[in-house]
Design a protein around this motif. Sequence first.
Motif, mmCIF file in Angstrom:
data_model
loop_
_atom_site.group_PDB
_atom_site.id
_atom_site.type_symbol
_atom_site.label_atom_id
_atom_site.label_comp_id
_atom_site.label_asym_id
_atom_site.label_seq_id
_atom_site.Cartn_x
_atom_site.Cartn_y
_atom_site.Cartn_z
ATOM 1 N N ASP A 68 3.694 -12.660 -0.890
ATOM 2 C CA ASP A 68 3.557 -11.599 0.110
ATOM 3 C C ASP A 68 3.812 -10.230 -0.518
ATOM 4 O O ASP A 68 3.085 -9.263 -0.252
ATOM 5 C CB ASP A 68 4.539 -11.864 1.253
ATOM 6 N N TRP A 69 4.834 -10.133 -1.343
ATOM 7 C CA TRP A 69 5.168 -8.869 -2.015
ATOM 8 C C TRP A 69 4.012 -8.408 -2.900
ATOM 9 O O TRP A 69 3.632 -7.239 -2.879
ATOM 10 C CB TRP A 69 6.442 -9.060 -2.830
ATOM 11 N N GLU A 70 3.447 -9.340 -3.645
ATOM 12 C CA GLU A 70 2.319 -8.970 -4.503
ATOM 13 C C GLU A 70 1.111 -8.533 -3.673
ATOM 14 O O GLU A 70 0.439 -7.546 -3.997
ATOM 15 C CB GLU A 70 1.937 -10.145 -5.407
ATOM 16 N N ALA A 71 0.843 -9.264 -2.590
ATOM 17 C CA ALA A 71 -0.302 -8.930 -1.752
ATOM 18 C C ALA A 71 -0.129 -7.570 -1.093
ATOM 19 O O ALA A 71 -1.105 -6.835 -0.899
ATOM 20 C CB ALA A 71 -0.503 -10.002 -0.683
ATOM 21 N N GLN A 75 -1.133 -5.151 -4.733
ATOM 22 C CA GLN A 75 -2.549 -5.006 -4.408
ATOM 23 C C GLN A 75 -2.861 -3.623 -3.859
ATOM 24 O O GLN A 75 -3.940 -3.064 -4.117
ATOM 25 C CB GLN A 75 -2.996 -6.083 -3.417
ATOM 26 N N ALA A 76 -1.935 -3.036 -3.106
ATOM 27 C CA ALA A 76 -2.164 -1.687 -2.580
ATOM 28 C C ALA A 76 -2.363 -0.693 -3.716
ATOM 29 O O ALA A 76 -3.256 0.162 -3.667
ATOM 30 C CB ALA A 76 -0.994 -1.262 -1.696
ATOM 31 N N LEU A 77 -1.545 -0.807 -4.750
ATOM 32 C CA LEU A 77 -1.651 0.122 -5.874
ATOM 33 C C LEU A 77 -2.905 -0.140 -6.694
ATOM 34 O O LEU A 77 -3.621 0.796 -7.101
ATOM 35 C CB LEU A 77 -0.404 0.006 -6.746
ATOM 36 N N VAL A 78 -3.213 -1.402 -6.944
ATOM 37 C CA VAL A 78 -4.411 -1.749 -7.704
ATOM 38 C C VAL A 78 -5.662 -1.254 -6.986
ATOM 39 O O VAL A 78 -6.579 -0.686 -7.604
ATOM 40 C CB VAL A 78 -4.472 -3.271 -7.939
ATOM 41 N N SER A 79 -5.710 -1.448 -5.676
ATOM 42 C CA SER A 79 -6.874 -1.014 -4.904
ATOM 43 C C SER A 79 -7.014 0.507 -4.920
ATOM 44 O O SER A 79 -8.128 1.036 -5.029
ATOM 45 C CB SER A 79 -6.767 -1.517 -3.459
ATOM 46 N N ALA A 80 -5.904 1.220 -4.813
ATOM 47 C CA ALA A 80 -5.951 2.678 -4.822
ATOM 48 C C ALA A 80 -6.441 3.212 -6.161
ATOM 49 O O ALA A 80 -7.226 4.169 -6.218
ATOM 50 C CB ALA A 80 -4.581 3.252 -4.503
ATOM 51 N N ALA A 81 -5.992 2.591 -7.243
ATOM 52 C CA ALA A 81 -6.423 3.040 -8.570
ATOM 53 C C ALA A 81 -7.919 2.808 -8.788
ATOM 54 O O ALA A 81 -8.563 3.534 -9.546
ATOM 55 C CB ALA A 81 -5.611 2.325 -9.652
ATOM 56 N N ALA A 82 -8.466 1.808 -8.107
ATOM 57 C CA ALA A 82 -9.892 1.494 -8.249
ATOM 58 C C ALA A 82 -10.762 2.213 -7.226
ATOM 59 O O ALA A 82 -11.987 2.127 -7.295
ATOM 60 C CB ALA A 82 -10.101 -0.013 -8.115
ATOM 61 N N ALA A 83 -10.144 2.922 -6.289
ATOM 62 C CA ALA A 83 -10.896 3.570 -5.209
ATOM 63 C C ALA A 83 -11.785 4.689 -5.747
ATOM 64 O O ALA A 83 -11.498 5.291 -6.788
ATOM 65 C CB ALA A 83 -9.936 4.115 -4.158
ATOM 66 N N VAL A 95 -3.731 7.457 -5.923
ATOM 67 C CA VAL A 95 -2.590 6.632 -6.333
ATOM 68 C C VAL A 95 -1.304 7.133 -5.679
ATOM 69 O O VAL A 95 -0.507 6.342 -5.162
ATOM 70 C CB VAL A 95 -2.459 6.624 -7.870
ATOM 71 N N ILE A 96 -1.093 8.438 -5.686
ATOM 72 C CA ILE A 96 0.093 8.992 -5.040
ATOM 73 C C ILE A 96 0.133 8.601 -3.567
ATOM 74 O O ILE A 96 1.201 8.310 -3.005
ATOM 75 C CB ILE A 96 0.126 10.525 -5.205
ATOM 76 N N ALA A 102 3.127 4.369 4.874
ATOM 77 C CA ALA A 102 4.113 3.441 5.419
ATOM 78 C C ALA A 102 3.519 2.070 5.725
ATOM 79 O O ALA A 102 4.253 1.075 5.831
ATOM 80 C CB ALA A 102 4.733 4.032 6.695
ATOM 81 N N GLN A 103 2.197 1.996 5.877
ATOM 82 C CA GLN A 103 1.548 0.723 6.177
ATOM 83 C C GLN A 103 1.113 -0.019 4.916
ATOM 84 O O GLN A 103 0.560 -1.111 5.012
ATOM 85 C CB GLN A 103 0.329 0.974 7.075
ATOM 86 N N GLY A 104 1.338 0.556 3.749
ATOM 87 C CA GLY A 104 0.906 -0.079 2.511
ATOM 88 C C GLY A 104 2.086 -0.467 1.643
ATOM 89 O O GLY A 104 2.839 -1.385 1.958
ATOM 90 N N PHE A 105 2.261 0.237 0.560
ATOM 91 C CA PHE A 105 3.339 -0.034 -0.381
ATOM 92 C C PHE A 105 4.694 0.234 0.278
ATOM 93 O O PHE A 105 4.908 1.276 0.873
ATOM 94 C CB PHE A 105 3.166 0.875 -1.598
ATOM 95 N N SER A 106 5.622 -0.719 0.158
ATOM 96 C CA SER A 106 6.959 -0.556 0.727
ATOM 97 C C SER A 106 7.982 -0.375 -0.390
ATOM 98 O O SER A 106 8.284 -1.327 -1.120
ATOM 99 C CB SER A 106 7.351 -1.782 1.561
ATOM 100 N N PRO A 107 8.536 0.826 -0.551
ATOM 101 C CA PRO A 107 9.547 1.028 -1.594
ATOM 102 C C PRO A 107 10.751 0.104 -1.432
ATOM 103 O O PRO A 107 11.278 -0.409 -2.420
ATOM 104 C CB PRO A 107 9.942 2.495 -1.411
ATOM 105 N N ARG A 108 11.200 -0.118 -0.204
ATOM 106 C CA ARG A 108 12.377 -0.972 0.008
ATOM 107 C C ARG A 108 12.081 -2.424 -0.383
ATOM 108 O O ARG A 108 12.944 -3.118 -0.925
ATOM 109 C CB ARG A 108 12.831 -0.895 1.458
ATOM 110 N N TYR A 109 10.876 -2.866 -0.120
ATOM 111 C CA TYR A 109 10.476 -4.218 -0.519
ATOM 112 C C TYR A 109 10.484 -4.323 -2.044
ATOM 113 O O TYR A 109 10.961 -5.314 -2.610
ATOM 114 C CB TYR A 109 9.089 -4.500 0.041
#
Length: 213
Positions: A68-71, A75-83, A95-96, A102-109
């Motif tokens: 779940d963490w990877e997904a 994946q959010a970061l990989v997809s953004a870099a390829a956008a 990427v930034i 808040a609905q994508g990458f979770s820093p706390r996670y």
Amino acid sequence: MTQQDIQDQTGWRGSREVWLDAARAALIDHGIDAVKVQPLATGLGLSRTSFYWFFKDRAALLQALQDDWEAANTQALVSAAAAYAATIPEAVLNVISVFLDAQGFSPRYDMAVRGWAHRDAQVAARVSAADDRRLAAIREMFLRFGFDAGEADVRARTIYLVQIGYIALQTEETLADRMARIPAYVQTFAGQPPSVADLARFHARHGGAGGGP
């Protein structure tokens, strides 16, 4: 499937997503030691045996948490870099944006999984592989815009390691301070300033968001 089977899956037993959501919240709020079947069951108001309808054992739940963490985060970061981006400053802003959504990458996670990795060699190996995958995606982004391999690697590391530092230090900024720094971050990361149009789109997308550079 009988009506009773349907009720068992969607009623008092909960669902796989319900158990996984509870495990994620426990990991983030209290650490890996809180991710245990009985405390999760108690918190959900479900029976302990309900858990085993969806997961073979605690180890299966822990594996699902890593997936779940990877997904979510990787994946959010990989997809953004390829956008799509017309310029490297626009690509860097993509990427930034991941770290402000808040609905994508979770820093706390991310912090919680990294804390878990300090205690579990298998999780540590998975975190290391995820870091490599994230860096490779950002590096490839720079390569697409004509940077040589060495410079692409250093610029990718600069973006990523700065952001991980923000997360690790739990840096807090006001919205005004954060947004004021974005053009200089982009200039530093990309070697080129963002255009007025780039920044206008960025502000429109993240006017109230927070989380890092």
